[in-house]
Design a protein around this motif. Sequence first.
Motif, mmCIF file in Angstrom:
data_model
loop_
_atom_site.group_PDB
_atom_site.id
_atom_site.type_symbol
_atom_site.label_atom_id
_atom_site.label_comp_id
_atom_site.label_asym_id
_atom_site.label_seq_id
_atom_site.Cartn_x
_atom_site.Cartn_y
_atom_site.Cartn_z
ATOM 1 N N UNK A 1 0.838 -1.160 0.000
ATOM 2 C CA UNK A 1 0.000 0.000 0.000
ATOM 3 C C UNK A 1 0.890 1.233 0.000
ATOM 4 N N UNK A 2 1.286 1.586 -1.203
ATOM 5 C CA UNK A 2 2.176 2.727 -1.382
ATOM 6 C C UNK A 2 1.542 3.738 -2.325
ATOM 7 N N UNK A 3 1.800 4.986 -2.023
ATOM 8 C CA UNK A 3 1.386 6.072 -2.898
ATOM 9 C C UNK A 3 2.520 7.091 -2.943
ATOM 10 N N UNK A 4 2.746 7.668 -4.100
ATOM 11 C CA UNK A 4 3.724 8.750 -4.198
ATOM 12 C C UNK A 4 2.998 10.070 -3.963
ATOM 13 N N UNK A 5 3.751 11.080 -3.601
ATOM 14 C CA UNK A 5 3.154 12.404 -3.390
ATOM 15 C C UNK A 5 2.529 12.891 -4.691
ATOM 16 N N UNK A 6 3.189 12.596 -5.799
ATOM 17 C CA UNK A 6 2.666 13.000 -7.106
ATOM 18 C C UNK A 6 1.296 12.361 -7.363
ATOM 19 N N UNK A 7 1.169 11.054 -7.081
ATOM 20 C CA UNK A 7 -0.119 10.373 -7.265
ATOM 21 C C UNK A 7 -1.202 11.005 -6.399
ATOM 22 N N UNK A 8 -0.853 11.346 -5.176
ATOM 23 C CA UNK A 8 -1.835 11.922 -4.259
ATOM 24 C C UNK A 8 -2.310 13.292 -4.742
ATOM 25 N N UNK A 9 -1.390 14.094 -5.268
ATOM 26 C CA UNK A 9 -1.774 15.420 -5.751
ATOM 27 C C UNK A 9 -2.549 15.351 -7.067
ATOM 28 N N UNK A 10 -2.467 14.233 -7.777
ATOM 29 C CA UNK A 10 -3.201 14.070 -9.027
ATOM 30 C C UNK A 10 -4.628 13.566 -8.806
ATOM 31 N N UNK A 11 -4.969 13.237 -7.580
ATOM 32 C CA UNK A 11 -6.315 12.748 -7.277
ATOM 33 C C UNK A 11 -7.334 13.849 -7.597
ATOM 34 N N UNK A 12 -8.470 13.473 -8.195
ATOM 35 C CA UNK A 12 -9.471 14.492 -8.545
ATOM 36 C C UNK A 12 -10.131 15.129 -7.316
ATOM 37 N N UNK A 13 -10.188 14.398 -6.223
ATOM 38 C CA UNK A 13 -10.778 14.925 -4.990
ATOM 39 C C UNK A 13 -9.676 15.071 -3.948
ATOM 40 N N UNK A 14 -9.985 15.741 -2.874
ATOM 41 C CA UNK A 14 -9.020 15.921 -1.794
ATOM 42 C C UNK A 14 -9.003 14.740 -0.828
ATOM 43 N N UNK A 15 -9.714 13.684 -1.174
ATOM 44 C CA UNK A 15 -9.704 12.477 -0.345
ATOM 45 C C UNK A 15 -9.995 11.272 -1.228
ATOM 46 N N UNK A 16 -9.629 10.109 -0.735
ATOM 47 C CA UNK A 16 -9.947 8.875 -1.444
ATOM 48 C C UNK A 16 -10.085 7.750 -0.429
ATOM 49 N N UNK A 17 -10.826 6.724 -0.823
ATOM 50 C CA UNK A 17 -11.011 5.551 0.022
ATOM 51 C C UNK A 17 -10.240 4.385 -0.570
#
Length: 172
Positions: A1-17
């Motif tokens: 369960x890894x995410x990069x900062x870049x992936x997180x900032x590319x999310x369409x919403x400010x949160x994800x499940x």
Amino acid sequence: MKWTIYQLHQMPKQSFEFDETVELNELTKLNSDIRRISPVRVKGRADIKSKQVSFDFTISGEMLLPCSRTLVDVPYPFEISTKELFIFHHTDDIEDDDVHIVEDDTIDITPIVKEEILLEIPMQIFCESEQEKGAAPQEGKDWQVISEEDKKNQVDPRLAALEKLLKQDDES
């Protein structure tokens, strides 16, 4: 369960499940009390802000632990809720130990999941029956395991003669 900062900032919403199942068989090597662990389900939510990400998730599964009395395998289900905060860049004003600094621009919550599971292991766990197949013996030559009730009802052999005298006084 890894995410990069870049992936997180590319999310369409400010949160994800997220809802993932992870194999953590290496925990059996880290702690010899864990005889087996089922696939672990990690379900939760991440809230993304400009300089931090907060995770609120639940870890659930089942591990097989030895009975403290008989050494028989005992299934131990667990469900752990936790909140973790990741800061993208280190600042001097952070004094909270529960804050994680993101290293190598990657957030990995797997080590946190492992740590939470290891902390969830009880000091003692007991099986339902003392007569389980493969259980350690409950008696042997000149010894036996006794319960608290048996111990309370048992008279100290050194005081048995005194008890007889007291019974004789009561009868007279």
